[in-house]
Scaffold this active site. Structure first.
Site, mmCIF file in Angstrom:
data_model
loop_
_atom_site.group_PDB
_atom_site.id
_atom_site.type_symbol
_atom_site.label_atom_id
_atom_site.label_comp_id
_atom_site.label_asym_id
_atom_site.label_seq_id
_atom_site.Cartn_x
_atom_site.Cartn_y
_atom_site.Cartn_z
ATOM 1 N N ARG A 107 46.222 -65.055 58.935
ATOM 2 C CA ARG A 107 45.923 -64.235 57.755
ATOM 3 C C ARG A 107 45.532 -65.202 56.648
ATOM 4 O O ARG A 107 46.300 -66.102 56.289
ATOM 5 C CB ARG A 107 47.141 -63.413 57.325
ATOM 6 C CG ARG A 107 46.986 -62.842 55.924
ATOM 7 C CD ARG A 107 48.040 -61.839 55.565
ATOM 8 N NE ARG A 107 47.837 -60.598 56.292
ATOM 9 C CZ ARG A 107 48.452 -59.451 55.994
ATOM 10 N NH1 ARG A 107 49.319 -59.397 55.001
ATOM 11 N NH2 ARG A 107 48.221 -58.369 56.703
ATOM 12 N N HIS A 134 40.178 -56.290 58.096
ATOM 13 C CA HIS A 134 41.544 -56.190 58.624
ATOM 14 C C HIS A 134 41.493 -55.418 59.952
ATOM 15 O O HIS A 134 41.982 -54.286 60.046
ATOM 16 C CB HIS A 134 42.418 -55.462 57.597
ATOM 17 C CG HIS A 134 43.899 -55.616 57.826
ATOM 18 N ND1 HIS A 134 44.440 -56.437 58.796
ATOM 19 C CD2 HIS A 134 44.959 -55.035 57.195
ATOM 20 C CE1 HIS A 134 45.757 -56.355 58.755
ATOM 21 N NE2 HIS A 134 46.103 -55.514 57.797
ATOM 22 N N GLN A 137 44.633 -53.697 61.818
ATOM 23 C CA GLN A 137 45.108 -52.477 61.157
ATOM 24 C C GLN A 137 44.342 -51.258 61.660
ATOM 25 O O GLN A 137 44.941 -50.221 61.971
ATOM 26 C CB GLN A 137 44.910 -52.617 59.638
ATOM 27 C CG GLN A 137 45.347 -51.384 58.868
ATOM 28 C CD GLN A 137 46.845 -51.173 58.926
ATOM 29 O OE1 GLN A 137 47.588 -52.074 58.582
ATOM 30 N NE2 GLN A 137 47.301 -50.009 59.358
ATOM 31 N N ASP A 218 44.102 -46.971 50.165
ATOM 32 C CA ASP A 218 44.750 -48.288 50.196
ATOM 33 C C ASP A 218 45.017 -48.678 48.738
ATOM 34 O O ASP A 218 44.532 -48.039 47.805
ATOM 35 C CB ASP A 218 43.826 -49.307 50.898
ATOM 36 C CG ASP A 218 44.473 -50.676 51.110
ATOM 37 O OD1 ASP A 218 45.713 -50.797 50.979
ATOM 38 O OD2 ASP A 218 43.723 -51.640 51.406
ATOM 39 N N CYS A 259 47.546 -48.102 55.037
ATOM 40 C CA CYS A 259 47.989 -49.256 55.831
ATOM 41 C C CYS A 259 49.308 -49.832 55.324
ATOM 42 O O CYS A 259 49.987 -50.536 56.065
ATOM 43 C CB CYS A 259 46.904 -50.328 55.842
ATOM 44 S SG CYS A 259 46.584 -51.083 54.240
ATOM 45 N N ARG A 287 51.029 -50.756 64.740
ATOM 46 C CA ARG A 287 50.577 -52.154 64.605
ATOM 47 C C ARG A 287 51.138 -52.975 65.761
ATOM 48 O O ARG A 287 50.461 -53.806 66.356
ATOM 49 C CB ARG A 287 51.060 -52.760 63.275
ATOM 50 C CG ARG A 287 50.457 -52.147 62.020
ATOM 51 C CD ARG A 287 48.989 -52.440 61.900
ATOM 52 N NE ARG A 287 48.694 -53.870 61.888
ATOM 53 C CZ ARG A 287 48.817 -54.677 60.836
ATOM 54 N NH1 ARG A 287 49.227 -54.200 59.678
ATOM 55 N NH2 ARG A 287 48.502 -55.959 60.909
HETATM 56 N N1 CP Z 1 49.274 -53.353 56.483
HETATM 57 C C1 CP Z 1 49.569 -54.671 56.499
HETATM 58 O O1 CP Z 1 48.815 -55.518 57.001
HETATM 59 O O2 CP Z 1 50.784 -54.967 55.949
HETATM 60 P P1 CP Z 1 51.376 -56.400 55.630
HETATM 61 O O3 CP Z 1 50.585 -56.966 54.475
HETATM 62 O O4 CP Z 1 52.805 -56.146 55.271
HETATM 63 O O5 CP Z 1 51.231 -57.280 56.843
HETATM 64 N N1 NVA Z 2 43.681 -54.327 50.925
HETATM 65 C C1 NVA Z 2 45.007 -54.881 51.032
HETATM 66 C C2 NVA Z 2 45.559 -54.661 52.391
HETATM 67 C C3 NVA Z 2 46.958 -55.167 52.598
HETATM 68 C C4 NVA Z 2 47.461 -54.981 53.998
HETATM 69 C C5 NVA Z 2 44.979 -56.355 50.674
HETATM 70 O O1 NVA Z 2 44.085 -57.065 51.122
HETATM 71 O O2 NVA Z 2 45.846 -56.773 49.916
#
Ligand code: CP
Ligand code: NVA
Length: 301
Positions: A107, A134, A137, A218, A259, A287
């Protein structure tokens, strides 16, 4: 090398196989304690690196638990603790990690970091979120939709809010899984031009949700957005909140997804999040199952 970098970079047949496999694995361990090993141990003897340059609850824990259920071992690493955060190149990091581990999940911020990791690693790399996409997700989201309401093919999915990284993976999925995707949000937060042609825009949220099978939103401020933009974004997005009034205009059996993490009563009201159409907890659970299937796909197990 089979990486999982983005939904449009994996064949539609393989994506379908991943969803089917995830669903089968989920049902095979129904009701068992979370730490019980799966009957099948495809990751036995395998070491997996989970690298986080941004915070995470779901991705971190679901990958970690998933690897263990399949018999593998994990190392959870923060970018700043590694030399990666202190000037060692991504290419060199990728080459070194490949000598220690069998699979890398990362990530990160810039997509380029993920792409370089994949280019120089000699083991599969999985995208655990970048500023742009992502994909893990959205695999869980498709699985969740189909679990509740059957095949997503031909269905109407409406995204209300920011045209962000999670939306981008929905746009890639719309093509691969053949559903209609509508974006409703302010012009200033329109998805990036590279996604043009994968979705349609309806500026008025009330009009957009008519006949929707799924309504998704989101956070209004993503991890890569500067906090200084918070107030401006809230002002632009307030009209796109998913509340009972908006959900009431979708189909009566429409699902609501987010998400997570959510900012309750900003992008969605608690009434919707905790309401009868919401499947956010199944979405979070899935997930785990979807990513287990993604890891098996990458490792050809
Ligand atoms: N939805 C998601 O990716 O959550 P986290 O940021 O907690 O991993
Ligand atoms: N759009 C959000 C998703 C988190 C899982 C971010 O990138 O922070």
């Amino acid at each position: 090398m089979t990486h999982f970098l983005d939904i449009h970079k994996t064949d539609a047949d393989d994506l379908r196989g991943i969803i089917d496999n995830a669903t089968a694995m989920k049902s095979a361990r129904q009701g068992q304690p979370k730490g019980t090993p799966d009957a099948d141990q495809p990751l036995a003897g395998h070491m997996v690196a989970l690298i986080f340059e941004k915070p995470s609850t779901r991705t971190r824990i679901s990958f970690d638990v998933g690897v263990r259920q399949m018999g593998g071992e994990t190392m959870v690493l923060s970018g700043s603790d590694m030399q990666l955060g202190h000037g060692e190149t991504i290419a060199d990091t990728a080459r070194v990690l490949s000598r220690y581990v069998d699979l890398i999940m990362i990530r990160t911020f810039e997509e380029q970091t993920l792409l370089e990791m994949a280019e120089y690693a000699s083991v599969p790399v999985i995208n655990g979120l970048t500023d742009r996409t992502h994909p893990c997700q959205i695999m869980a989201d498709i699985m969740t939709f189909e679990e509740h309401n059957g095949p997503i093919k031909g269905k109407k999915v409406v995204w209300s809010g920011d045209g962000n990284n999670v939306f981008a993976s929905f746009a890639h999925a719309a093509k691969q899984f053949d559903f209609d995707l509508v974006f409703t949000g302010p012009e200033t937060l329109q998805p990036e031009a590279a996604l043009d042609g994968l979705y349609t825009t309806v500026r008025d949220p009330n009009e957009a949700v008519q006949g929707a099978d799924l309504v998704v939103t989101d956070t209004w401020v993503s991890m890569h957005d500067p906090q200084s933009a918070r107030e401006r974004r809230h002002n632009q997005l307030r009209g796109y909140q998913v509340n009972a009034d908006l959900m009431g205009q979708a189909k009566s059996d429409a699902l609501f997804m987010h998400c997570l993490p959510a900012h309750r009563d900003d992008e969605a009201t608690s009434e919707v999040m905790d309401g009868p159409n919401s499947v956010i907890w199944d979405e979070a659970e899935n997930r785990l199952h979807a990513q287990k299937a993604i890891m098996r796909f990458c490792l050809n197990k």
